[in-house]
Design an enzyme around this catalytic site. Structure first.
Site, PDB file in Angstrom:
ATOM      1  N   HIS A 134       0.485  -1.300   0.064  1.00 40.92           N
ATOM      2  CA  HIS A 134      -0.058  -0.225   0.375  1.00 40.92           C
ATOM      3  C   HIS A 134       0.709   1.077  -0.539  1.00 40.92           C
ATOM      4  O   HIS A 134       0.704   2.646  -0.694  1.00 40.92           O
ATOM      5  CB  HIS A 134      -0.784  -0.166   1.479  1.00 40.92           C
ATOM      6  CG  HIS A 134      -1.546   1.442   1.365  1.00 40.92           C
ATOM      7  ND1 HIS A 134      -3.017   1.626   0.660  1.00 40.92           N
ATOM      8  CD2 HIS A 134      -0.881   2.593   2.215  1.00 40.92           C
ATOM      9  CE1 HIS A 134      -3.394   2.651   1.112  1.00 40.92           C
ATOM     10  NE2 HIS A 134      -2.460   3.456   2.222  1.00 40.92           N
ATOM     11  N   GLU A 135       2.179   1.231   0.896  1.00 43.96           N
ATOM     12  CA  GLU A 135       2.175   2.966   0.717  1.00 43.96           C
ATOM     13  C   GLU A 135       4.021   2.606  -0.387  1.00 43.96           C
ATOM     14  O   GLU A 135       3.526   3.942  -1.261  1.00 43.96           O
ATOM     15  CB  GLU A 135       3.735   2.403   2.436  1.00 43.96           C
ATOM     16  CG  GLU A 135       2.792   2.860   3.583  1.00 43.96           C
ATOM     17  CD  GLU A 135       1.534   3.724   3.296  1.00 43.96           C
ATOM     18  OE1 GLU A 135       2.409   4.483   2.901  1.00 43.96           O
ATOM     19  OE2 GLU A 135       0.992   3.117   4.148  1.00 43.96           O
ATOM     20  N   HIS A 138       1.714   4.188  -2.709  1.00 48.74           N
ATOM     21  CA  HIS A 138       1.493   5.866  -3.120  1.00 48.74           C
ATOM     22  C   HIS A 138       2.921   6.530  -3.318  1.00 48.74           C
ATOM     23  O   HIS A 138       3.118   7.338  -3.502  1.00 48.74           O
ATOM     24  CB  HIS A 138       1.343   6.622  -1.392  1.00 48.74           C
ATOM     25  CG  HIS A 138       0.198   6.135  -0.696  1.00 48.74           C
ATOM     26  ND1 HIS A 138      -0.903   6.275  -1.357  1.00 48.74           N
ATOM     27  CD2 HIS A 138      -0.380   5.346   0.300  1.00 48.74           C
ATOM     28  CE1 HIS A 138      -1.664   6.849  -0.035  1.00 48.74           C
ATOM     29  NE2 HIS A 138      -1.589   5.225   0.826  1.00 48.74           N
ATOM     30  N   GLU A 206      -6.715   7.083  -0.988  1.00 48.26           N
ATOM     31  CA  GLU A 206      -6.746   5.691  -0.355  1.00 48.26           C
ATOM     32  C   GLU A 206      -6.702   4.444  -1.195  1.00 48.26           C
ATOM     33  O   GLU A 206      -6.361   3.299  -0.731  1.00 48.26           O
ATOM     34  CB  GLU A 206      -6.775   6.047   0.872  1.00 48.26           C
ATOM     35  CG  GLU A 206      -6.400   7.023   2.058  1.00 48.26           C
ATOM     36  CD  GLU A 206      -4.920   6.567   1.646  1.00 48.26           C
ATOM     37  OE1 GLU A 206      -4.931   5.556   2.439  1.00 48.26           O
ATOM     38  OE2 GLU A 206      -4.056   7.530   3.188  1.00 48.26           O
TER      39      GLU A 206
END
Length: 290
Positions: A134-135, A138, A206
């Site tokens: 997930h990070e 980003h 998100e």
């Protein structure tokens, strides 16, 4: 397309930052104050672009770590970076017991991924891998620069709101109490700092990071399970909604503050239940394809 839109948002935020500084400089010091404000704005714009990541890391007291200190975590980051064909970001660990994580930096070549000690203790390797995916998403989606700039801008606006208490904006010199005009300005600028973040950072980022991160790890259910644990842990051990944390909270994978109050004002996180539901739907879609 996402990278292009984030570039435009970054330029707009830096322009807004410059306009605010110039306006305050002229208001406080006239022409002389305006010249001084130009110098300050140029320095802050450069600092925001090149050093905004360090502000977020400092807010969480995160320190750089290597493979010898956190071998499993380091291996996960290296594995997923290679799978994405991207440079490996710097890895940081915050001493916070609250389970959380965030990414920051201006591009994939100058990025940092930070996790808390709490999240390394709470999640198993598969779940932690989902969070790192997930990070990293980003980073690859170019979310991190716009997030970092928004955090710095919100902090500067909040600082101006606090300084307003000491500025002679009207009223008698004999008054012992706070200046009513200054208080009014503070009340306006404080929520404005939160609004800047909410306008600049869409909740959709998100959802997108969840989806692309799950695709990178090929394991949506691992991230869904991690988010369930993180939400529970963050609610049990909320961070204080104060200082630099309030303007950096939107970077984190879960809202670090207690529900309600100023934490809710600064929250840009979509409902965790909806994020988890979307990840489970993504997992079902992958199973049908297989």
């Amino acid at each position: 397309m996402s990278s292009h839109h984030n570039g435009l948002k970054t330029a707009a935020l830096l322009g807004l930052l410059t306009a605010i500084i110039l306006g305050v400089g002229y208001w406080v010091g006239g022409s002389g104050g305006l010249v001084f404000a130009v110098i300050i704005s140029l320095a802050l714009n450069a600092g925001t672009y090149f050093f905004s990541d360090k502000l977020a890391l400092r807010a969480m007291r995160a320190q750089p770590v290597g493979e010898a200190e956190f071998p499993a975590l380091y291996q996960i980051v290296r594995e997923l970076s290679r799978a994405a064909g991207q440079p490996m970001p710097k890895l940081y660990v915050s001493p916070s017991a609250q389970p959380n994580a965030f990414a920051t930096g201006r591009n994939p070549e100058h990025a940092a991924v930070a996790v808390t000690v709490g999240i390394t203790r709470l999640l198993d390797r598969r779940e932690l891998r989902g969070v790192i995916g997930h990070e990293l998403s980003h980073v690859y989606n170019r979310d991190i620069l716009i997030s970092s700039v928004a955090a710095v801008l919100a902090g500067i606006i909040t600082m101006f709101a606090q300084l307003a208490l000491f500025l002679p904006l009207g009223g008698s010199d004999d008054d012992d109490g706070p200046n009513p005009a200054a208080l009014l300005l503070m009340l306006i600028l404080g929520p404005l700092a939160a609004t800047v973040i909410q306008l600049a950072i869409s909740r959709s980022r998100e959802y997108q990071a969840d989806a692309s991160g799950a695709a990178l790890t090929n394991d949506p259910l691992a991230l869904a399970s991690a988010l369930e644990k993180i939400q529970y842990g963050a609610q049990r051990m909320p961070l204080p909604a104060e200082g630099q944390l309030t303007s950096a909270a939107h970077l984190m994978i879960a809202n670090p503050f207690r529900a309600g109050g100023i934490g809710a004002l600064f929250s840009t996180h979509p409902p965790m239940e909806e994020r988890i539901a979307r990840l489970r739907q993504q997992a079902n879609s992958l199973q049908r394809v297989r």
